[in-house]
Design a protein around this motif. Sequence first.
Motif, PDB file in Angstrom:
ATOM      1  N   GLU A  95       0.819  -1.213   0.000  1.00 13.54           N
ATOM      2  CA  GLU A  95       0.000   0.000   0.000  1.00 13.54           C
ATOM      3  C   GLU A  95       0.854   1.265   0.000  1.00 13.54           C
ATOM      4  N   ALA A  96       1.966   1.245   0.708  1.00 13.77           N
ATOM      5  CA  ALA A  96       2.835   2.422   0.760  1.00 13.77           C
ATOM      6  C   ALA A  96       3.398   2.739  -0.623  1.00 13.77           C
ATOM      7  N   GLU A  97       3.778   1.704  -1.362  1.00 12.75           N
ATOM      8  CA  GLU A  97       4.322   1.916  -2.708  1.00 12.75           C
ATOM      9  C   GLU A  97       3.251   2.449  -3.648  1.00 12.75           C
ATOM     10  N   LEU A  98       2.061   1.907  -3.549  1.00 13.34           N
ATOM     11  CA  LEU A  98       0.969   2.400  -4.390  1.00 13.34           C
ATOM     12  C   LEU A  98       0.631   3.850  -4.045  1.00 13.34           C
ATOM     13  N   LYS A  99       0.667   4.180  -2.769  1.00 14.88           N
ATOM     14  CA  LYS A  99       0.385   5.556  -2.354  1.00 14.88           C
ATOM     15  C   LYS A  99       1.423   6.511  -2.912  1.00 14.88           C
ATOM     16  N   THR A 100       2.688   6.104  -2.900  1.00 13.40           N
ATOM     17  CA  THR A 100       3.756   6.946  -3.453  1.00 13.40           C
ATOM     18  C   THR A 100       3.541   7.196  -4.934  1.00 13.40           C
ATOM     19  N   LYS A 140      -6.971  -0.471  -5.497  1.00 14.66           N
ATOM     20  CA  LYS A 140      -6.332   0.208  -4.375  1.00 14.66           C
ATOM     21  C   LYS A 140      -5.692   1.526  -4.822  1.00 14.66           C
ATOM     22  N   PHE A 141      -5.105   1.545  -5.996  1.00 14.97           N
ATOM     23  CA  PHE A 141      -4.508   2.767  -6.525  1.00 14.97           C
ATOM     24  C   PHE A 141      -5.565   3.858  -6.656  1.00 14.97           C
ATOM     25  N   MET A 142      -6.702   3.507  -7.223  1.00 11.82           N
ATOM     26  CA  MET A 142      -7.783   4.468  -7.385  1.00 11.82           C
ATOM     27  C   MET A 142      -8.263   4.995  -6.034  1.00 11.82           C
ATOM     28  N   GLU A 143      -8.368   4.094  -5.077  1.00 11.50           N
ATOM     29  CA  GLU A 143      -8.800   4.489  -3.734  1.00 11.50           C
ATOM     30  C   GLU A 143      -7.807   5.469  -3.105  1.00 11.50           C
ATOM     31  N   LEU A 144      -6.510   5.162  -3.221  1.00  9.70           N
ATOM     32  CA  LEU A 144      -5.472   6.018  -2.644  1.00  9.70           C
ATOM     33  C   LEU A 144      -5.381   7.362  -3.360  1.00  9.70           C
ATOM     34  N   ALA A 145      -5.790   7.374  -4.618  1.00 14.08           N
ATOM     35  CA  ALA A 145      -5.779   8.621  -5.393  1.00 14.08           C
ATOM     36  C   ALA A 145      -7.054   9.424  -5.188  1.00 14.08           C
ATOM     37  N   GLY A 146      -7.947   8.914  -4.335  1.00 18.87           N
ATOM     38  CA  GLY A 146      -9.186   9.630  -4.058  1.00 18.87           C
ATOM     39  C   GLY A 146     -10.255   9.437  -5.094  1.00 18.87           C
ATOM     40  N   GLN A 147     -10.092   8.397  -5.937  1.00 19.17           N
ATOM     41  CA  GLN A 147     -11.088   8.097  -6.954  1.00 19.17           C
ATOM     42  C   GLN A 147     -11.455   6.623  -6.845  1.00 19.17           C
ATOM     43  N   PRO A 148     -12.385   6.293  -5.977  1.00 16.14           N
ATOM     44  CA  PRO A 148     -12.762   4.899  -5.768  1.00 16.14           C
ATOM     45  C   PRO A 148     -13.170   4.217  -7.077  1.00 16.14           C
TER      46      PRO A 148
END
Length: 241
Positions: free
Chosen positions: A190-195, A226-234
């Motif tokens: 998750e940390a890598e995807l968030k970055t 998960k990427f979409m979720e972390l980017a604020g676009q579920p």
Amino acid sequence: MKLYVGTSGYSYPKWKGSFYPQKLAATKMLRFYAEHFRTVEANSTFFGMPKETVLEKWAGDVPAEFKFVLKAPKQITHIQRLQDSADSVSSMFASAGTLKDRLGPVLFQLPPFLKKDAPRLLAFLKLIPAGSRVAFEFRHESWFDDETFGLLRDHQAALCLADAGDDLTVPFVPTAGWGYLRLRRPDYDEAELKTWAERVLEQKWDEAFVFFKHEDEGKGPVFAKKFMELAGQPSMSANLG
């Protein structure tokens, strides 16, 4: 910024049970996929452009806002190696036009053995029809310099930001008003995807296309969600496990 996040390809029987319902027919995979994501990178086009009837069926199976990203045929990238390819490029874009508003960028993935050749790239860029969005995935480090980046900027072509976890490090250099990423490693926490999501959102792009690798375990759809979720676009559906 409008984010288009998905996977490289969608028609994978081994994803049944992890992403697709176990008994879902192959003919219904695209429609199901498009309920979850807004784009797909069609790698099958690398082996040859589908018939227009096939492209019409693709378009009919997805919502109006869905984008098909096509990998350019190997005839152009690996056989002709961007040279003497005017007829091939014209034919490819003519066929791709069947998708109409559902056509996204075209990815030109160059072979690892093709070293930098600026005159060749410039001549090829001049073949691209006006208004078409194209991205280039260079797989030899000699391409990564200011001259290459300048040529791409002059033609609003995107440098494909590929993360394959191999010896090739692709610099994060925006060259167009939109972005293209291929996140190819088999695992991301998750940390890598968030970055990665933060790096994308920091850009002044109007659109960004992000694709995760196909693998048999079906992790790609999970990473994309998960990427979409972390980017604020579920994702388009909350049902993806």
